[in-house]
Scaffold this motif. Structure first.
Motif, short mmCIF file in Angstrom:
data_model
loop_
_atom_site.label_atom_id
_atom_site.label_comp_id
_atom_site.label_asym_id
_atom_site.label_seq_id
_atom_site.Cartn_x
_atom_site.Cartn_y
_atom_site.Cartn_z
N THR A 120 0.82 -1.22 0.00
CA THR A 120 0.00 0.00 0.00
C THR A 120 0.85 1.27 0.00
O THR A 120 0.31 2.36 -0.17
CB THR A 120 -0.94 0.02 1.22
OG1 THR A 120 -0.14 -0.05 2.41
CG2 THR A 120 -1.90 -1.16 1.18
N GLY A 121 2.15 1.12 0.19
CA GLY A 121 3.03 2.29 0.20
C GLY A 121 3.13 2.92 -1.19
O GLY A 121 2.90 2.27 -2.21
N LYS A 122 3.46 4.22 -1.21
CA LYS A 122 3.59 4.93 -2.48
C LYS A 122 4.94 5.64 -2.56
O LYS A 122 5.46 6.11 -1.55
CB LYS A 122 2.46 5.96 -2.64
CG LYS A 122 1.09 5.35 -2.84
CD LYS A 122 0.05 6.42 -3.12
CE LYS A 122 -1.32 5.80 -3.37
NZ LYS A 122 -2.35 6.83 -3.67
N VAL A 123 5.47 5.71 -3.78
CA VAL A 123 6.70 6.45 -4.05
C VAL A 123 6.42 7.34 -5.26
O VAL A 123 5.92 6.84 -6.28
CB VAL A 123 7.88 5.50 -4.34
CG1 VAL A 123 9.14 6.29 -4.68
CG2 VAL A 123 8.14 4.58 -3.16
N GLY A 147 4.08 9.19 -5.73
CA GLY A 147 2.66 9.12 -6.06
C GLY A 147 2.17 7.81 -6.64
O GLY A 147 0.97 7.64 -6.86
N LEU A 148 3.07 6.87 -6.87
CA LEU A 148 2.68 5.58 -7.44
C LEU A 148 2.75 4.49 -6.38
O LEU A 148 3.72 4.44 -5.60
CB LEU A 148 3.61 5.19 -8.59
CG LEU A 148 3.39 5.87 -9.95
CD1 LEU A 148 4.50 5.46 -10.91
CD2 LEU A 148 2.04 5.48 -10.53
N PRO A 149 1.74 3.61 -6.32
CA PRO A 149 1.84 2.45 -5.41
C PRO A 149 3.10 1.64 -5.75
O PRO A 149 3.46 1.50 -6.93
CB PRO A 149 0.57 1.65 -5.72
CG PRO A 149 -0.38 2.65 -6.28
CD PRO A 149 0.45 3.64 -7.04
#
Length: 335
Positions: A177-180, A182-184
């Motif tokens: 569920t983390g994002k980098v 703005g992308l999962p």
């Protein structure tokens, strides 16, 4: 009466009334035809099939199969295949789960150790496969089938046949569920895998050599290519990609599963072949395999909506693979 030029043209033109069909399939793969049929069928069967939410679900579910299909494509291009990818994912899941349980309160350390251990395990399995195929010249079917059996047993033995529950929440929060930017994370990893492997295949000697080996290994050897080394490398890199998939899948389900990814070997081969990768080696591309993976997940999703049982879905997936191989043989039979 035909002119000598017309006679010559007919004599040397590819034979068969369906040559144009064969040429189209050879250029584009089977997928465009099958995709159109799938769209028409499920549009009629279920008006809710192409909703925004369902499409998002399909694409998210397809990410994992896309990475495994890319790994399978690397091996297929060399003229082999890997049946042990599913059991490797299961062992990666167990190893990552056990490592995470040892570091419940140290997110950075636990995550780093779990990632390194999991990818190292999958890379090692790929390297062993490559070693037996390249150095000892054991057929890929025998090597990877034996590896699949051994690794499945090892995963069940280490886990004692039960999932590894109670994984710390930071694991799923980071890798699923983390994002980098703005992308999962799973989306970002899949895009990176596709871009990096595309560059490797089309802009480095590794990629050109893999295609050459798959087309004609003996000719490649006589041309000065170290066939054994590049075969070993293909299986090893495929192992790295399988390890990444195992980590992402474990983060998604939230537990270490000894049977995780069991269907991936068949599905990844089917996705690659449907996407235009020749099972004979030497032909195909990553993006065709990725679209093939999306196609299979979309097919499964549509069958779920229609209430078709899991067993029937397995029969249909296996049947698709057989049909794809038959058509692949038909397309290349005059070579």
């Amino acid at each position: 009466m035909s002119t000598p030029r017309e006679v010559a043209t007919k004599r040397f033109a590819p034979a068969g009334r369906f040559h144009w069909v064969r040429s189209t399939i050879e250029q584009l793969g089977l997928l465009p035809v099958l995709l159109v049929l799938l769209l028409i069928f499920f549009s009629i069967a279920s008006p809710n099939f192409f909703t925004r939410g369902n499409l998002s679900t399909i694409l998210t579910q397809a990410l994992f199969l896309i990475i495994v299909s890319v790994a399978q494509t690397l091996v297929l291009l060399t003229g082999g295949f890997d049946l042990s990818m599913g059991s490797s994912i299961a062992l990666v899941s167990i190893v990552a789960g056990l490592q995470l349980l040892d570091h419940p309160d140290a997110p950075a350390t636990g995550l780093l150790i779990a990632m390194v251990a999991a990818i190292a395990v999958a890379t090692g399995i790929g390297a062993i496969n490559g070693l037996f195929v390249a150095i000892f010249r054991v057929p890929p079917f025998i090597v990877t089938l034996a590896m699949m059996t051994a690794i499945s047993g090892l995963a069940l033995k280490v886990s004692r046949g039960v999932p590894v529950f109670g994984l710390p929440g930071y694991f799923s929060n980071t890798l699923y569920t983390g994002k980098v930017i703005g992308l999962p994370v799973p989306w970002l990893v899949t895009i990176l895998v596709l871009v990096v492997m595309y560059l490797v295949l089309h802009w480095t000697r590794f990629g050109r050599y893999w295609y050459a080996i798959g087309s004609n290994a003996e000719a490649a050897r006589l041309s000065g290519i170290t066939v054994r080394f590049y075969l070993f490398l293909a299986y090893t890199i495929a192992g790295v990609l399988v390890g990444i998939t195992g980590l992402l899948l474990t983060a998604r389900v939230g537990s270490g599963e000894p049977t995780l990814g069991a269907s991936f070997p068949l599905e990844s081969i089917a996705a690659a072949v449907l996407g235009g990768v020749s099972i004979r080696g030497g032909e195909g591309n990553l993006f065709g395999a990725a679209i093939g993976a999306i196609f299979l997940v979309m097919l499964r999703n549509g069958m779920d909506i229609m209430g078709i049982s899991t067993y029937t879905q397995m029969i249909i997936t296996g049947g698709l693979l057989v049909i794809a191989v038959i058509i692949d043989n038909w397309v290349h039979r005059e070579r």
